[in-house]
Enzyme design. Structure first.
Site, PDB file in Angstrom:
ATOM      1  N   HIS A  51      -3.507  -5.084  -0.277  1.00 30.33           N
ATOM      2  CA  HIS A  51      -3.917  -5.472   1.177  1.00 30.33           C
ATOM      3  C   HIS A  51      -3.467  -6.983   1.275  1.00 30.33           C
ATOM      4  CE1 HIS A  51      -2.945  -1.602   2.996  1.00 30.33           C
ATOM      5  NE2 HIS A  51      -4.340  -1.207   3.139  1.00 30.33           N
TER       6      HIS A  51
ATOM      7  N   CYS B 235       1.177  -1.135   0.200  1.00 27.50           N
ATOM      8  CA  CYS B 235      -0.157  -0.393  -0.225  1.00 27.50           C
ATOM      9  C   CYS B 235       0.698   1.530  -0.217  1.00 27.50           C
ATOM     10  CB  CYS B 235      -0.911  -0.498   1.072  1.00 27.50           C
ATOM     11  SG  CYS B 235      -2.215   1.200   0.901  1.00 27.50           S
TER      12      CYS B 235
ATOM     13  N   GLU C 164      -2.597  -8.720   3.122  1.00 22.25           N
ATOM     14  CA  GLU C 164      -3.103  -9.512   4.587  1.00 22.25           C
ATOM     15  C   GLU C 164      -4.902  -9.114   4.322  1.00 22.25           C
ATOM     16  OE1 GLU C 164      -2.375  -5.497   5.459  1.00 22.25           O
ATOM     17  OE2 GLU C 164      -1.453  -6.604   4.257  1.00 22.25           O
TER      18      GLU C 164
END
Length: 245
Positions: free
Chosen positions: A223, A115, A225
């Site tokens: 992202h 990001c 994650e």
């Protein structure tokens, strides 16, 4: 009917039951490190979802250290530069680690920006000037700039969107046409079109994954994650890249 009494085993008979032992945090960490495919340093410069990134990397098979120590960063198999927030604040906070990150990239140590961390891999951003903060220089590991989405587009670009792979890169092995989770108002525009690994459509095609010429410095605008199984697959690919170095 009454329950039968529980009779303790005699010393000369079956061995007595032992109380379960609890491993210390140090023992757990040591065991995890022994089994890990690679050791990853997550740079702690005051911005970013460090815990969620760490959990994702651990699920991907890595031993992870969140650190602000330059020696630890340089000794790891790979480096993650996460980030949420403004470009200028990011590059200023990461200033103490700039030399370590540049040296790592020069030595071929994998560097993964996420990001804002991806945007910081580029040369500069319109954001600082737009906010009246003057110039702010990124790491310039992937020459280019970060631009704001057009006024007609809803900002920030937030939610799930599709990844369209433009060229091969080990970070995206087995990933094409999958969806990832984005939250951003600026997007990367590398000087070299070959630096674009994947694109995403948000009123226009923008670079959602970039990489340098050697392929050892790369970033995702989304992202991983927070991107479910697709994100986990990408993190596993990253761990494999680090393990092969």
């Amino acid at each position: 009917m009454p329950r039968p009494a529980i009779v303790a085993p005699m010393e000369s008979g079956l061995p007595s039951r032992r109380e379960p032992t609890t491993m210390s945090q140090e023992q757990v960490a040591a065991d995890a490190s022994e089994d890990a495919l690679a050791e990853i340093a997550v740079v702690d410069y005051g911005l970013g979802n460090l815990r969620s990134v760490t959990r994702g990397l651990e699920r991907a098979g890595a031993a992870v250290e969140i650190t602000d120590d330059r020696d630890a960063i340089r000794s790891a198999d790979g480096i993650v530069l996460p980030g949420v927030g403004a470009f200028r604040e990011g590059v200023e906070n990461a200033g103490p680690f700039r030399d370590a990150l540049l040296e790592a990239a020069e030595d071929g140590q994998p560097v993964f920006g996420i990001c804002l961390g991806m945007q910081m891999l580029l040369t500069d951003s319109e954001e600082a000037e737009r906010e009246g903060q003057g110039d702010a220089r990124g790491l310039d590991l992937i020459p280019g700039t970060n631009r704001r989405f057009d006024e007609g587009q809803k900002v920030p670009h937030m939610g799930w969107n599709e990844l369209n792979v433009e060229r091969e890169h080990p970070l995206l092995d087995g990933v094409d046409g999958e969806y990832a989770y984005f939250v951003h108002s600026y997007y990367a525009v590398p000087d070299d079109e070959h630096a674009v690994v994947a694109t995403t459509d948000y009123g226009r095609d923008f670079a959602s994954v970039v990489a340098n010429e050697d392929g050892t410095v790369f970033g995702t605008q989304f992202h991983p994650e927070k991107s479910g199984e697709t994100g986990l697959a990408i993190l596993r690919n990253f761990v494999d890249i680090c393990a092969d170095q």
